[in-house]
Design an enzyme around this catalytic site. Structure first.
Site, PDB file in Angstrom:
ATOM      1  CB  CYS A   2      15.797  -5.405  -1.075  1.00  0.00           C
ATOM      2  SG  CYS A   2      15.565  -7.033  -1.822  1.00  0.00           S
ATOM      3  CD  GLU A  79       9.523  -9.215  -7.566  1.00  0.00           C
ATOM      4  OE1 GLU A  79      10.143 -10.203  -8.026  1.00  0.00           O
ATOM      5  OE2 GLU A  79       9.500  -8.917  -6.370  1.00  0.00           O
ATOM      6  CB  VAL A 294      -7.818  -2.564   7.614  1.00  0.00           C
ATOM      7  CG1 VAL A 294      -7.999  -1.451   6.598  1.00  0.00           C
ATOM      8  CG2 VAL A 294      -7.398  -1.985   8.963  1.00  0.00           C
ATOM      9  N   GLY A 378      -5.045  -2.006  -4.674  1.00  0.00           N
ATOM     10  CA  GLY A 378      -5.692  -1.178  -5.696  1.00  0.00           C
ATOM     11  C   GLY A 378      -5.238   0.267  -5.717  1.00  0.00           C
TER      12      GLY A 378
END
Length: 614
Positions: A2, A79, A294, A378
């Site tokens: 958030c 979290e 990517v 990672g």
């Protein structure tokens, strides 16, 4: 995940400022695209933007509760990975829960233990709690600084937020930058000094710190720091412990009510997390893991090997996808997209950053967000286990400065003489390095190589790692994607901190103990490949774009960067053969294209944020 913001003012009627609170909260909409909320009561104003991950139906914030007839309110970004254990303990102590979300767990943990609740938390977080019993606000940030928290105390107001853009909406917080802020931008980077917010009236709560704001003032303190202790486990025991810790923290972080994926580069760190995630999904019957990588269009045609980028990742990504049978998504960007996204990256970070490394990550996260809400990354293994080349080169170990800033005279040479005299960049950098070394928790009897490597580890964990974590948070949250970083579990970091260097490098390899811990988890060729960092573009077209941007800035007499820099020196660099090199020639982490992109970002920052230099 958030975005949080708000302000506390002990005098006055804050209900008169409800629209200001809404404006501050809306600047964080990208961090929390799913819901918004504000709360004003007495001297306290809290704002929140929500990204729903756990219990989407019931986790609205600000969350308010009453206990012993007193009001408690929380805004929280993060979290908790040990929420189930905390819930069980709190229920045994008489607490009752209305939701399944960890926000309520955290609020009740504060009600039960007060400021000492931080010692109970395993997770990534930045939060503020209004304590109606004590009539004060308690703030805390996670131990390694995964989640950001900025604040500004101006006169009788304390303003806070997840990002500077929220605070800068408040009329008491002005975008003024002084000599220290300029030194941070031009000489210390890419790693900001802990606590430095660059803007004059802006600070960042340091990792592992808490603060309490009451009518008597502001008090800050560290609730967690690295502790130096004698390591008693042998090599085999150490490898087993590292694997146990990594597996435990990863499995805790795979818990989510929304899709979770893994970022896969084909390197040791991300491959290990992906392999462990695949094993967990197989054991729990959750199907195939989604993975993402990517790269850049035509990068293979222009790639040149060097010590920081010894090999291309593409073949190794395919190797791991074939090995693990993940549902893989290959994402590639072309030069125009990468250059255009430099602006987005600046606005997400609120400061000039790591240029194409930022903009490509922003684009990467934007693509991932189309398929997932939570990703595993990672990040931080190299700082914790000693993977970078600067851990292994004597000239960098004994350079007397930060290893990522070993060309400070060259960087200082970009500044105008007046600015150099004002900010004294080399002296500032030297002072920040001395401060960092003085903080290192020494171990009695440790001398020579061991002491030297402890210093280098401390510099990386407390200076360089937060920069990469900040980058990961801003670019991902800029598109509403939550990225979890298992290598930053504080239990793992504390344990590895005390592993002697000869065990960390067992087998004569960087990150040797991590490789040993992962034997049987990864194929041997992947397990022992040389480190390769997050990929950069090697396409000369990118250089041409960003070099022309800088030349256009130099030709525009209204460019706000001009009084700060030596324009003639930069024109000279733009015309030189050096500028076309993608090797890190301007300091260990900055190539010619990145230098020009960085200067363009500085100019845009000064202009867009209406920065005053004084």
């Amino acid at each position: 995940m958030c975005g949080i913001t708000g302000f506390i003012e002990w005098r006055g009627d804050l209900t008169q400022h409800s629209q200001l609170l809404v404006q501050m909260t809306e600047t964080l909409a990208n961090r929390g695209p799913d819901a918004a909320g504000t709360w004003i009561s007495g001297p306290c104003a809290f704002g929140h933007r929500r990204l729903s991950v756990i219990d989407p139906e019931n986790g609205a914030q600000p969350m308010i509760t009453r206990h012993d007839d007193k009001v408690y309110a929380i805004v929280y970004n993060g979290e908790l990975y040990n929420a189930p254990e905390l819930t069980k303990e709190l229920k045994q102590r008489g607490h009752h829960f209305r939701t399944q979300c960890d926000t309520e767990v955290l609020l009740h943990a504060y009600i039960e233990w007060g400021p000492d609740c931080t010692e109970k938390l395993n997770g990534i977080f930045a939060f503020a709690v209004w304590d109606g019993q004590r009539e004060e606000v308690f703030f805390a940030r996670d131990r390694l600084g995964v989640k950001p928290l900025f604040y500004s105390q101006v006169e009788d107001v304390l303003v806070f937020g997840s990002e500077p853009k929220a605070l800068l909406q408040h009329p008491k917080v002005q975008p003024v930058v002084g000599p220290e802020g300029l030194a941070e931008v031009f000489i210390v980077g890419p790693a900001r000094t802990p606590g430095q917010g660059v803007y004059k009236d802006l600070q960042e709560l340091r990792p592992g710190h808490a603060m309490i704001y009451s009518r008597s003032g502001l008090r800050k303190y560290a609730y967690w720091t690295l502790e130096s202790q004698k390591h008693t486990d042998n090599e085999e025991e150490t490898a087993v412990k590292v694997r146990e810790l990594l597996q435990d923290t990863l499995e805790r972080q795979l818990v989510s009510d929304v899709p979770v994926c893994s970022l896969l580069s084909g390197g040791l760190d991300s491959s290990a997390l992906t392999a462990l995630a695949v094993d967990y999904y197989n054991r729990t019957g959750q199907g195939r893991v989604n993975t993402f990588s990517v790269d850049y269009v035509d990068n293979d045609k222009h790639f040149k090997s060097h010590s920081f980028q010894p090999g291309a990742d593409g073949p190794w990504i395919k190797r791991m996808v074939d090995e693990l049978q993940t549902n893989h998504h290959y994402i590639a960007f072309d030069t125009p997209e990468l250059a255009a996204a430099l602006d987005n990256a600046l606005f997400a970070r609120d400061l000039p950053g790591m240029t194409d490394v930022d903009s490509s990550l922003y684009l990467f996260c934007r693509e991932i967000k189309k398929n997932a809400t939570v990703a595993i990354s990672g990040e931080a293994a190299d700082e914790i286990f000693g993977g970078y080349p600067w851990f292994h080169r004597e000239e960098m170990l004994s350079s007397g400065t930060f290893p990522w800033s070993v060309a400070p005279k060259m960087r200082a040479g970009l500044l105008s003489p007046e600015i150099r005299d004002w900010i004294r960049p080399l002296e500032y950098l030297g002072d920040r390095y001395s401060d960092a070394v003085a903080e290192v928790p020494k171990l009695d009897g440790e001398t020579g190589k061991q002491a030297q490597m402890r210093i280098m580890s401390y510099l990386n964990i407390t200076r360089f790692m937060p920069t990469l974590l900040d980058r990961k948070d801003r670019m991902s949250m800029g598109v509403g994607l939550e990225v979890r970083v298992p290598y930053c579990d504080h239990r793992l970091v504390q344990y590895v901190w005390n592993i002697p260097w000869e065990i960390k490098t067992v087998g004569g390899r960087e990150k040797g103990i991590l490789r040993k811990a992962l034997e049987g988890v990864l194929p041997e060729d992947v397990l022992y490949r040389k480190k390769s960092p997050y990929p950069k573009t090697h396409n000369p077209a990118y250089l041409n774009v960003v070099r022309q941007q800088v030349l256009n800035i130099l030709d525009d007499a209204t460019s706000p960067i001009l009084p700060l820099i030596d324009a003639a020196r930069i024109r000279e660099l733009a015309a030189s053969e050096e500028s076309s090199s993608n090797l890190p020639w301007f300091g260990q982490l900055m190539s010619g294209p990145q230098l020009f992109a960085y200067l363009a970002q500085v100019n845009l920052w000064l202009k867009t944020y209406n920065v005053s230099i004084k």
